[in-house]
Write an enzyme that holds these catalytic residues in place. Sequence first.
Site, PDB file in Angstrom:
ATOM      1  N   PRO A  10      34.835  13.204  37.539  1.00 38.74           N
ATOM      2  CG  PRO A  10      33.746  12.528  39.476  1.00 38.74           C
ATOM      3  CD  PRO A  10      33.484  13.027  38.090  1.00 38.74           C
ATOM      4  CG  ASN A  11      38.687  10.840  41.128  1.00 38.60           C
ATOM      5  OD1 ASN A  11      39.449  11.551  41.762  1.00 38.60           O
ATOM      6  ND2 ASN A  11      37.524  10.427  41.603  1.00 38.60           N
ATOM      7  NE  ARG A  18      40.323   6.602  39.453  1.00 35.83           N
ATOM      8  CZ  ARG A  18      39.113   6.745  38.912  1.00 35.83           C
ATOM      9  NH1 ARG A  18      38.943   7.387  37.770  1.00 35.83           N
ATOM     10  NH2 ARG A  18      38.079   6.247  39.506  1.00 35.83           N
ATOM     11  CE1 TYR A  23      38.049   3.254  35.554  1.00 36.87           C
ATOM     12  CE2 TYR A  23      39.656   3.571  37.300  1.00 36.87           C
ATOM     13  CZ  TYR A  23      38.356   3.375  36.884  1.00 36.87           C
ATOM     14  OH  TYR A  23      37.352   3.290  37.818  1.00 36.87           O
ATOM     15  CG  ASN A  74      34.030   8.325  31.592  1.00 41.40           C
ATOM     16  OD1 ASN A  74      33.297   8.062  32.554  1.00 41.40           O
ATOM     17  ND2 ASN A  74      35.163   7.705  31.368  1.00 41.40           N
ATOM     18  CB  ALA A  77      32.434   8.519  40.940  1.00 39.70           C
ATOM     19  CG  HIS A  80      28.225   4.576  39.487  1.00 38.70           C
ATOM     20  ND1 HIS A  80      27.876   3.782  38.418  1.00 38.70           N
ATOM     21  CD2 HIS A  80      29.584   4.735  39.403  1.00 38.70           C
ATOM     22  CE1 HIS A  80      28.980   3.463  37.736  1.00 38.70           C
ATOM     23  NE2 HIS A  80      30.022   4.035  38.310  1.00 38.70           N
ATOM     24  CG  ASP A  87      16.738  16.365  36.767  1.00 35.93           C
ATOM     25  OD1 ASP A  87      16.127  15.363  36.332  1.00 35.93           O
ATOM     26  OD2 ASP A  87      16.559  16.830  37.912  1.00 35.93           O
ATOM     27  CD  GLU A  98      26.317   5.817  30.767  1.00 32.01           C
ATOM     28  OE1 GLU A  98      25.116   5.779  30.388  1.00 32.01           O
ATOM     29  OE2 GLU A  98      26.705   5.308  31.827  1.00 32.01           O
ATOM     30  CG  HIS A 100      31.234   4.017  31.807  1.00 35.92           C
ATOM     31  ND1 HIS A 100      31.334   4.946  32.812  1.00 35.92           N
ATOM     32  CD2 HIS A 100      29.924   3.967  31.461  1.00 35.92           C
ATOM     33  CE1 HIS A 100      30.135   5.437  33.069  1.00 35.92           C
ATOM     34  NE2 HIS A 100      29.264   4.859  32.264  1.00 35.92           N
ATOM     35  CB  SER A 102      36.400  -0.072  33.540  1.00 37.50           C
ATOM     36  OG  SER A 102      35.431   0.699  34.250  1.00 37.50           O
ATOM     37  NE  ARG A 107      35.816  -1.364  37.867  1.00 36.21           N
ATOM     38  CZ  ARG A 107      36.180  -0.094  38.048  1.00 36.21           C
ATOM     39  NH1 ARG A 107      35.828   0.825  37.147  1.00 36.21           N
ATOM     40  NH2 ARG A 107      36.879   0.267  39.102  1.00 36.21           N
ATOM     41  NE  ARG A 111      33.649   0.657  40.302  1.00 30.50           N
ATOM     42  CZ  ARG A 111      34.248   1.800  40.673  1.00 30.50           C
ATOM     43  NH1 ARG A 111      33.948   2.931  40.100  1.00 30.50           N
ATOM     44  NH2 ARG A 111      35.176   1.773  41.627  1.00 30.50           N
TER      45      ARG A 111
HETATM   46  C1  DQA Z   1      34.461   5.016  34.825  1.00 31.15           C
HETATM   47  C2  DQA Z   1      33.767   3.952  35.675  1.00 31.15           C
HETATM   48  C3  DQA Z   1      33.223   4.558  36.955  1.00 31.15           C
HETATM   49  O1  DQA Z   1      32.578   3.557  37.731  1.00 31.15           O
HETATM   50  C4  DQA Z   1      34.363   5.133  37.774  1.00 31.15           C
HETATM   51  O2  DQA Z   1      33.857   5.765  38.941  1.00 31.15           O
HETATM   52  C5  DQA Z   1      35.236   6.042  37.008  1.00 31.15           C
HETATM   53  C6  DQA Z   1      35.545   5.741  35.600  1.00 31.15           C
HETATM   54  C7  DQA Z   1      35.140   4.406  33.575  1.00 31.15           C
HETATM   55  O3  DQA Z   1      35.474   5.155  32.685  1.00 31.15           O
HETATM   56  O4  DQA Z   1      35.354   3.182  33.513  1.00 31.15           O
HETATM   57  O5  DQA Z   1      35.796   6.989  37.546  1.00 31.15           O
HETATM   58  O6  DQA Z   1      33.491   5.945  34.365  1.00 31.15           O
END
Ligand code: DQA
Length: 144
Positions: A10-11, A18, A23, A74, A77, A80, A87, A98, A100, A102, A107, A111
Amino acid sequence: MAHITILNGPNLNLLGKRKPEVYGSDTLADIETSCRSLGSELGFDIRFEQSNHEGQLVDWIQQAREQSQAIIINPAAYTHTSIALYDALEAFDGPIIEVHLSNIHAREEWRHKSYVSPQASAIIAGCGAQGYLLALQRLSTLLS
Ligand code: DQA
């Protein structure tokens, strides 16, 4: 040719707009382009997806069981919070990386917990968009 599924939570569709100080300024389309470019050099066929919906990500992970040798994710959110992603990833047989953008450990404390990490072969955090390319390079080693 190995098939790799790259999933974004998401996002991440808002990348570039953003919090660029956290990011980076690359958009998700920029990241997709660079993944496809390195992927073709490495001989990977890539499925690249983004969703704001947890169940959609679960569906794509299940499809990867039939389609892909590895997953890069990735989870944003959902990292977390999501036992559903834990699963779904547990039922996938190949390597999972995985990513990320950031450094989640530098942080907010909430997180620091990842439900995805126990299922991951590797975790890349804090390398910005380059993290996706590092993940592809790692998969090139793992799948060769
Ligand atoms: C993220 C880190 C997450 O904590 C955050 O909710 C994101 C992006 C990252 O790529 O740094 O949306 O996964």
